[in-house]
Design a protein around this motif. Structure first.
Motif, PDB file in Angstrom:
ATOM      1  N   SER A  76       0.832  -1.200   0.000  1.00 58.38           N
ATOM      2  CA  SER A  76       0.000   0.000   0.000  1.00 58.38           C
ATOM      3  C   SER A  76       0.868   1.253   0.000  1.00 58.38           C
ATOM      4  N   PRO A  77       0.576   2.211  -0.898  1.00 56.27           N
ATOM      5  CA  PRO A  77       1.336   3.465  -0.899  1.00 56.27           C
ATOM      6  C   PRO A  77       1.072   4.324   0.321  1.00 56.27           C
ATOM      7  N   GLU A  78       0.054   3.959   1.114  1.00 56.45           N
ATOM      8  CA  GLU A  78      -0.242   4.716   2.331  1.00 56.45           C
ATOM      9  C   GLU A  78       0.985   4.825   3.228  1.00 56.45           C
ATOM     10  N   TRP A  79       1.778   3.750   3.280  1.00 53.65           N
ATOM     11  CA  TRP A  79       2.889   3.732   4.245  1.00 53.65           C
ATOM     12  C   TRP A  79       4.093   4.501   3.727  1.00 53.65           C
ATOM     13  N   ASN A  80       4.045   4.962   2.500  1.00 54.78           N
ATOM     14  CA  ASN A  80       5.139   5.756   1.952  1.00 54.78           C
ATOM     15  C   ASN A  80       4.932   7.249   2.160  1.00 54.78           C
ATOM     16  N   HIS A  81       3.695   7.721   2.027  1.00 55.27           N
ATOM     17  CA  HIS A  81       3.522   9.170   2.055  1.00 55.27           C
ATOM     18  C   HIS A  81       3.032   9.696   3.391  1.00 55.27           C
ATOM     19  N   ARG A  82       2.789   8.799   4.349  1.00 59.91           N
ATOM     20  CA  ARG A  82       2.340   9.252   5.663  1.00 59.91           C
ATOM     21  C   ARG A  82       3.479   9.176   6.673  1.00 59.91           C
ATOM     22  N   ALA A  83       3.384  10.032   7.693  1.00 60.39           N
ATOM     23  CA  ALA A  83       4.432  10.076   8.718  1.00 60.39           C
ATOM     24  C   ALA A  83       3.884   9.784  10.109  1.00 60.39           C
ATOM     25  N   ASP A  84       2.614   9.336  10.198  1.00 62.35           N
ATOM     26  CA  ASP A  84       2.039   9.069  11.519  1.00 62.35           C
ATOM     27  C   ASP A  84       2.524   7.732  12.059  1.00 62.35           C
ATOM     28  N   VAL A  85       2.065   7.402  13.256  1.00 62.58           N
ATOM     29  CA  VAL A  85       2.601   6.219  13.938  1.00 62.58           C
ATOM     30  C   VAL A  85       2.235   4.918  13.222  1.00 62.58           C
ATOM     31  N   VAL A  86       1.047   4.842  12.613  1.00 61.57           N
ATOM     32  CA  VAL A  86       0.663   3.623  11.898  1.00 61.57           C
ATOM     33  C   VAL A  86       1.563   3.408  10.684  1.00 61.57           C
ATOM     34  N   ALA A  87       1.813   4.462   9.930  1.00 64.08           N
ATOM     35  CA  ALA A  87       2.698   4.339   8.769  1.00 64.08           C
ATOM     36  C   ALA A  87       4.107   3.959   9.194  1.00 64.08           C
TER      37      ALA A  87
END
Length: 490
Positions: A76-87
């Motif tokens: 998932s590209p979500e984990w590339n562009h986010r900086a929160d704890v889940v990413a």
């Protein structure tokens, strides 16, 4: 995404590969889960259930489809562009932290309690860190079963399972086949890899423009650590249980990857680092749709869509190289780095090519004699101070690092200015919104495109490119005739 049922149904009906990895479809009538682009006839909407991760689908009792192999879809590209704890947690899990340090180790790295991490991951991904790591182990096991001749016991422990029983149970549960049956399904006549060498395909979302991606990596390659040979970018990898050598070649619908590892337990981490280095989990459609909305960038995007941000397999190594590259040519930066490698790097054996060393760790460079460096005194101070901060942990650039905290730590070091910080943020930390308004190549491109040339004015104009300004930099750089913009000759 998985909560938008109507949008998910449309993606499944159109077999849209752009959504592979964004969500997974469980089919209640068959008990299997698929990627959106699965080639089988789509089920009725009332029989579809949507999940944000393969682990969540597996926890709900669904088995992986044998046709579309959803466990091998791009991440998932979500984990590339986010900086929160889940990413940050997802990036650490992909790098094997749960397998090496357990959930407490993951929580400690993030500065949260194990309960908080469990709760946040379950809320967003439908599965906790153990289930997410288990799904990753299952994928690694499948790869080893299908591509090597290793005994199943060796496969189990190489994939990270604590016991043969856990390995057998997981494979049967996830794939509805025993490990032996999985191996038997592989087409006859395909030679199995040796115990330390694997050939695999790294999927990506199309389009992908390999020119600047492989061109940049090859043009800046540090002799002894990296090289372009026989149509492949090759580099030595420092891994938790040993070292590895990765050879990566662009293909129309995948990246061909050959990994030679001293310890197969490092397979998952090596794959993760190769994908990260090539930015293969990016969403090029989302990036390009936003950037082509600017009339100045639209022709550049139209000419070569799908540009990726070339990243690094070792963030601390890249930070050292970024300082070495301050205000010097690409060739000079490579020369400085090569001298450090020869003097302080760990030797490796590479029968297939010209790789000789791993890049030295900050700890190995901590005793560096500044007077031995052929560079101005101020830059020597910058380099040795950076090395000390990395070795002590005062600056954290790891996979799960907090981007804002890392920037602040770098800014506190003498001689580390905005260009160096944003270069590290873009290529080492992976921040897709890192921006380099003071970079010479960016300024030259801005003038040629009638964009504002001063850093402040260009930054204001670039606000419309957020959160993809690092990708805008790739398109701006591509206007120049530098070697970083061209796929090297085979």
């Amino acid at each position: 995404m998985h909560e938008d049922v109507e949008r998910c149904v449309r993606a499944v009906r159109s077999k849209d590969a752009r959504f592979d990895g964004w969500f997974f479809t469980g089919v209640v009538t068959t008990g299997i889960y698929c990627r959106p682009s699965c080639p089988v006839v789509p089920p009725k909407p009332e029989n579809m259930r949507f999940y944000p991760s393969a682990a969540a689908a597996q926890q709900a009792g669904f088995r992986a489809c044998k046709r579309c192999r959803p466990d091998t879809s791009p991440g998932s590209p979500e984990w590339n562009h986010r900086a929160d704890v889940v990413a940050r947690a997802m990036r650490l899990i992909a790098d094997g932290v749960v397998d090496r340090e357990g959930v407490p180790g993951l929580a400690s790295r993030l500065g949260y309690s194990t309960r908080q991490i469990e709760r946040q991951l379950r809320a967003e991904l439908g599965a906790g860190p153990l289930a997410l790591a288990r799904a990753q182990r299952a994928q690694t096991a499948r790869l080893l079963i299908e591509t090597t001749a290793l005994p199943m016991g060796d496969v189990a422990f190489a994939a990270g399972f604590a016991s043969i029983r856990a390995f057998n149970d997981t494979v049967r549960e996830v794939f509805a086949l025993t490990p032996t049956q999985l191996r038997d399904r592989v087409a006859r006549g395909h030679p199995a890899a040796t115990s330390g060498s694997l050939s695999l395909r790294l999927p990506f979302r199309e389009p992908l423009c390999p020119d600047n991606l492989f061109g940049h990596l090859a043009a800046t390659a540090v002799p002894g650590v990296e090289e372009w040979r026989d149509g492949a970018f090759r580099r030595a990898l420092r891994l938790p249980n040993g070292h590895g050598i990765a050879a990566l070649s662009p293909r129309p619908d995948h990246v061909a990857c050959t990994l030679t590892l001293t310890d197969l337990r490092d397979l998952t981490i090596a794959i993760s680092r190769c994908r990260w280095m090539l930015d293969l989990d990016a969403d090029p459609v989302a990036v390009d749709d936003l950037l082509r909305a600017d009339p100045a960038l639209a022709p550049l995007v139209g000419k070569a869509p799908g540009r990726r941000v070339p990243k690094t397999a070792d963030a601390e190594e890249f930070a050292v190289r970024a300082v070495l590259g301050q205000q010097v040519s690409t060739a000079a930066a490579r020369t400085h780095a090569a001298r450090l490698v020869t003097a302080h790097g760990d030797p490796v054996d590479d029968p297939a090519g010209g790789l000789t060393h791993l890049f030295p760790t900050p700890e190995a460079l901590a005793g560096l004699d500044p007077d031995a460096l052929a560079m101005p005194r101020t830059r020597r101070t910058t380099l040795t101070t950076l090395i000390g901060a990395l070795a002590s942990g005062a600056v954290d650039l790891g996979v799960g690092a907090d981007w804002d905290r890392a920037r602040a730590g770098l800014a506190a070091l003498p001689g580390v200015g905005p260009w160096t910080i944003e270069t590290i943020a873009m290529r080492a930390l992976g921040d897709p919104d890192a921006f380099l308004p003071t970079d010479l190549g960016v300024k030259v491109a801005a003038r040629a495109l009638d964009l504002p040339a001063t850093p402040a004015a260009l930054t204001r104009r670039a606000a419309a490119w957020r959160p993809w300004r690092a990708y805008a930099v790739q398109y701006l750089w591509a206007t120049g005739d530098h070697a970083i913009n061209h796929l090297p000759a085979a």
